[in-house]
Design a protein around this motif. Sequence first.
Motif, PDB file in Angstrom:
ATOM      1  N   SER A 487       4.894   6.459  -7.004  1.00  0.00           N
ATOM      2  CA  SER A 487       5.283   5.069  -7.230  1.00  0.00           C
ATOM      3  C   SER A 487       6.806   4.966  -7.224  1.00  0.00           C
ATOM      4  O   SER A 487       7.500   5.777  -7.834  1.00  0.00           O
ATOM      5  N   ILE A 488       7.318   3.976  -6.502  1.00  0.00           N
ATOM      6  CA  ILE A 488       8.751   3.700  -6.476  1.00  0.00           C
ATOM      7  C   ILE A 488       8.944   2.194  -6.580  1.00  0.00           C
ATOM      8  O   ILE A 488       8.006   1.414  -6.389  1.00  0.00           O
ATOM      9  N   SER A 489      10.143   1.779  -6.869  1.00  0.00           N
ATOM     10  CA  SER A 489      10.410   0.339  -6.964  1.00  0.00           C
ATOM     11  C   SER A 489      10.558  -0.254  -5.568  1.00  0.00           C
ATOM     12  O   SER A 489      10.875   0.447  -4.600  1.00  0.00           O
ATOM     13  N   VAL A 490      10.338  -1.545  -5.485  1.00  0.00           N
ATOM     14  CA  VAL A 490      10.497  -2.245  -4.211  1.00  0.00           C
ATOM     15  C   VAL A 490      11.929  -2.109  -3.710  1.00  0.00           C
ATOM     16  O   VAL A 490      12.176  -1.921  -2.506  1.00  0.00           O
ATOM     17  N   ALA A 491      12.887  -2.169  -4.635  1.00  0.00           N
ATOM     18  CA  ALA A 491      14.295  -2.066  -4.238  1.00  0.00           C
ATOM     19  C   ALA A 491      14.596  -0.699  -3.630  1.00  0.00           C
ATOM     20  O   ALA A 491      15.332  -0.596  -2.638  1.00  0.00           O
ATOM     21  N   GLU A 492      14.046   0.367  -4.223  1.00  0.00           N
ATOM     22  CA  GLU A 492      14.277   1.714  -3.692  1.00  0.00           C
ATOM     23  C   GLU A 492      13.662   1.861  -2.307  1.00  0.00           C
ATOM     24  O   GLU A 492      14.251   2.469  -1.407  1.00  0.00           O
ATOM     25  N   SER A 496      16.129   2.720   0.959  1.00  0.00           N
ATOM     26  CA  SER A 496      16.121   3.989   1.704  1.00  0.00           C
ATOM     27  C   SER A 496      14.787   4.724   1.715  1.00  0.00           C
ATOM     28  O   SER A 496      14.516   5.494   2.645  1.00  0.00           O
ATOM     29  N   ASP A 497      13.941   4.502   0.696  1.00  0.00           N
ATOM     30  CA  ASP A 497      12.738   5.331   0.578  1.00  0.00           C
ATOM     31  C   ASP A 497      11.664   4.999   1.601  1.00  0.00           C
ATOM     32  O   ASP A 497      10.647   5.693   1.685  1.00  0.00           O
ATOM     33  N   TRP A 498      11.857   3.954   2.391  1.00  0.00           N
ATOM     34  CA  TRP A 498      10.911   3.676   3.479  1.00  0.00           C
ATOM     35  C   TRP A 498      10.891   4.837   4.471  1.00  0.00           C
ATOM     36  O   TRP A 498       9.926   5.008   5.229  1.00  0.00           O
ATOM     37  N   GLN A 499      11.922   5.664   4.450  1.00  0.00           N
ATOM     38  CA  GLN A 499      11.980   6.801   5.375  1.00  0.00           C
ATOM     39  C   GLN A 499      11.010   7.920   4.982  1.00  0.00           C
ATOM     40  O   GLN A 499      10.810   8.859   5.756  1.00  0.00           O
ATOM     41  N   GLN A 500      10.413   7.850   3.771  1.00  0.00           N
ATOM     42  CA  GLN A 500       9.417   8.842   3.373  1.00  0.00           C
ATOM     43  C   GLN A 500       8.143   8.731   4.212  1.00  0.00           C
ATOM     44  O   GLN A 500       7.398   9.701   4.344  1.00  0.00           O
ATOM     45  N   LEU A 593      -2.332  -2.195  10.990  1.00  0.00           N
ATOM     46  CA  LEU A 593      -1.735  -1.780   9.718  1.00  0.00           C
ATOM     47  C   LEU A 593      -2.683  -0.835   8.994  1.00  0.00           C
ATOM     48  O   LEU A 593      -3.894  -1.083   8.916  1.00  0.00           O
ATOM     49  N   TRP A 594      -2.102   0.246   8.452  1.00  0.00           N
ATOM     50  CA  TRP A 594      -2.870   1.241   7.709  1.00  0.00           C
ATOM     51  C   TRP A 594      -2.330   1.363   6.283  1.00  0.00           C
ATOM     52  O   TRP A 594      -1.133   1.175   6.038  1.00  0.00           O
ATOM     53  N   ALA A 595      -3.223   1.713   5.353  1.00  0.00           N
ATOM     54  CA  ALA A 595      -2.804   1.957   3.973  1.00  0.00           C
ATOM     55  C   ALA A 595      -2.047   3.284   3.900  1.00  0.00           C
ATOM     56  O   ALA A 595      -2.273   4.195   4.695  1.00  0.00           O
ATOM     57  N   VAL A 596      -1.136   3.402   2.921  1.00  0.00           N
ATOM     58  CA  VAL A 596      -0.376   4.632   2.714  1.00  0.00           C
ATOM     59  C   VAL A 596      -0.483   5.042   1.251  1.00  0.00           C
ATOM     60  O   VAL A 596      -0.781   4.224   0.375  1.00  0.00           O
ATOM     61  N   ASP A 597      -0.245   6.324   0.992  1.00  0.00           N
ATOM     62  CA  ASP A 597      -0.322   6.856  -0.366  1.00  0.00           C
ATOM     63  C   ASP A 597       1.021   6.689  -1.076  1.00  0.00           C
ATOM     64  O   ASP A 597       1.691   7.660  -1.446  1.00  0.00           O
ATOM     65  N   LEU A 598       1.419   5.453  -1.262  1.00  0.00           N
ATOM     66  CA  LEU A 598       2.672   5.147  -1.946  1.00  0.00           C
ATOM     67  C   LEU A 598       2.557   3.747  -2.525  1.00  0.00           C
ATOM     68  O   LEU A 598       2.160   2.811  -1.824  1.00  0.00           O
ATOM     69  N   GLU A 599       2.865   3.602  -3.811  1.00  0.00           N
ATOM     70  CA  GLU A 599       2.805   2.297  -4.469  1.00  0.00           C
ATOM     71  C   GLU A 599       4.221   1.813  -4.784  1.00  0.00           C
ATOM     72  O   GLU A 599       5.102   2.604  -5.107  1.00  0.00           O
ATOM     73  N   LEU A 600       4.391   0.504  -4.674  1.00  0.00           N
ATOM     74  CA  LEU A 600       5.659  -0.122  -5.020  1.00  0.00           C
ATOM     75  C   LEU A 600       5.503  -0.909  -6.306  1.00  0.00           C
ATOM     76  O   LEU A 600       4.440  -1.486  -6.570  1.00  0.00           O
ATOM     77  N   THR A 601       6.546  -0.916  -7.110  1.00  0.00           N
ATOM     78  CA  THR A 601       6.516  -1.665  -8.364  1.00  0.00           C
ATOM     79  C   THR A 601       7.643  -2.691  -8.358  1.00  0.00           C
ATOM     80  O   THR A 601       8.770  -2.406  -7.947  1.00  0.00           O
ATOM     81  N   ASN A 602       7.286  -3.877  -8.826  1.00  0.00           N
ATOM     82  CA  ASN A 602       8.261  -4.967  -8.933  1.00  0.00           C
ATOM     83  C   ASN A 602       7.811  -5.880 -10.061  1.00  0.00           C
ATOM     84  O   ASN A 602       7.572  -7.065  -9.879  1.00  0.00           O
ATOM     85  N   GLY A 603       7.658  -5.270 -11.258  1.00  0.00           N
ATOM     86  CA  GLY A 603       7.040  -5.978 -12.367  1.00  0.00           C
ATOM     87  C   GLY A 603       5.537  -5.828 -12.331  1.00  0.00           C
ATOM     88  O   GLY A 603       4.864  -5.870 -13.352  1.00  0.00           O
TER      89      GLY A 603
END
Length: 676
Positions: A487-492, A496-500, A593-603
């Motif tokens: 899990s990472i924040s939407v801002a991260e 830059s973390d979209w490159q993961q 579009l495919w699902a990915v094993d990464l969640e974003l948090t924004n509240g």
Amino acid sequence: MSLLSAATAFIASHPHFAYAAVFLLALSESLPIIGVVVPGTAVILALSALVPSGILILWPLLIAATLGAIAGDGFAFWLGHRYHGHILSLWPLNRRPDLIERSEAFFARHGDKSVFLARFTPGVRAFIPLLAGVLRMPVGRFYAVNIASALAWAPSHILPAVLVGAAFGVLGAAAKPLAILLVALVVIGWLVLHLVRWTLRRGIPLLIVGVERLRTWAAARDTWISRGLSSLLDPSQHEARALALLTVLLIGAAWLFFGVLEDVVSGDPLVLTDSAIYHALQEVRSAPGDAIMIAITELGDTIVVVAVTTIVFLWFVWKRAWRTAGYWLVALAGASALNTAIKVALHRARPGEGLYSGSSAFSFPSGHSTMNMVLYGFLAFLVARELRPALRVPIVLGAATLVFLIAFSRLYLGAHWLSDVLGGLAFGSAWLALLGLSYLRRQTERIEPGGLLAAGCAALVLAGGAHIHRSHAMDVQRYAVQSPTPSISVAEWWASDWQQLPSQRIDLTGETQEPLTFQWAGNLQTLQDVLSGKGWHTSASWSALTTLTWLTGSASPTDLPVVPALASGRLPSLSLIRANGDGAPAGRLVLRLWAVDLELTNGQTVPLWIGSVVEERLYHPIALVTLVSTQPDANAPRKVLAGSLIGEDLASRASGIVSADWDGNILLAREAQGTQ
């Protein structure tokens, strides 16, 4: 949703396809040559198991199977009645004289009853109706027997599978994943069995020719290699055929092992396939399925392997078969030492962390696959070689089934990658063949195969049962589905973390496909609503009618359903299409579009999706067929998609992936921006 669950969902939505498939499969099983290679019975059994879940209905299934069986036998009979014996000399029938001879002997022995009996007899089944026509069996008598046999055959195949499906039904929500897994195992088992049979049928004649040439070459020379080959290939030896087969097994298994090892070291497509297979299997896991597979994997654990090894060794000691006892210890100890050495040398990580410690924490090759292949393979070899040929097949099949199930359990539980299991099976087979070659060249010892088999089976049942009873609860926790999602924040992510996320789509075979040029953070329905106002709409669903649109030369690009594309074992969660603009070649843009094993948090948790947008152009190689060609340019379709969104961002990968067809840029968009 995985490929297998998607297939089941498709059958549930379009059951008429399943009934048509059962009809065609039952028909094909009665046709010469086709009936030998088409997995009709296996697929019919798998589909029948879906009846209790309500996906399919029993009576249409029975009717389809019965009518297909009658039509298949009837068509084969008509061919024989119409073209007489001349048809047996035509290709491809003339390539299987062995089956024709067996079928003629079967018909001569049973007469008209052979039409009924052959329905339940593999091999000759696909040839007897044809021979009945060639031999001028009366038409009325043939159809009386044909219909009677079909009425008996369909329920005898479908109803037991329905009962199996009903047993799954008591498992509730776990029934569908287990049914999907059963379908996969049946199909894989059929494919492996027929591949082995085909290899032996085609390989043995080539092997005989090759051995004779090698023996002639060795006889013309006087070196230690030629003398060794002459001794090994001496046709006067009692075990000459077994030696030749073991030689081929050694060469083939060693070639496969080093091929897999090369892919593991270099990261070739097989390693990319590992991830796709891993995700596909993890998505069909269920509590009952886990319980079964954990019990199977526990049968291959070290404590059970040691127990079976010890009991069999003591049997050899009791029988004073000292040489065999020595080979037995070398087989297991050598395989264990070499497997551990390779693991430590490669240091390859397992799919799931924390399952094991020490050298066992490393993944390649699979220790379960290696050790159980050597253990039960060598035991089957020692037992079968002293039995008459009729008893050898069930011994070998039994050992192979046990090894296959243990190996598959490692995949299912996520304890190993596919390449680990393939490498372990190949390495174990090569080691087993090497030991067999050495063992057969020494004086044989009497080991009483019946008692040896009983001792080995008893050790497996007792040690395996005790180990399962003692360790099962702990292993259920050990092999629990690894579901923590990073899990990472939407801002991260935006920064830059979209490159993961991966830069290109990987299909189920591990091949690299089109660039993944779009990432979306938000609800898919929101994205669909935004794009619908810009000319994008959902693809037509697959049905009998929409499938036929591919067989028309005038189909609109937007009327053709989108062909599913897998990304790391997953099917797309959303597919949208948009017609090309005026003046552009006939075609469409396709967004997946495919699902990915990464969640974003924004509240709150925000889902993240990764996608590709490509241009598909239509062409018509013949008048009534429409095909599509995916264009390599990834930049222009992404630009069109960007024009349909508001507040998007075009980011460039730090790795600098640039080619003539893709500038390396990724389109980022999020729900709060896209809905402005």
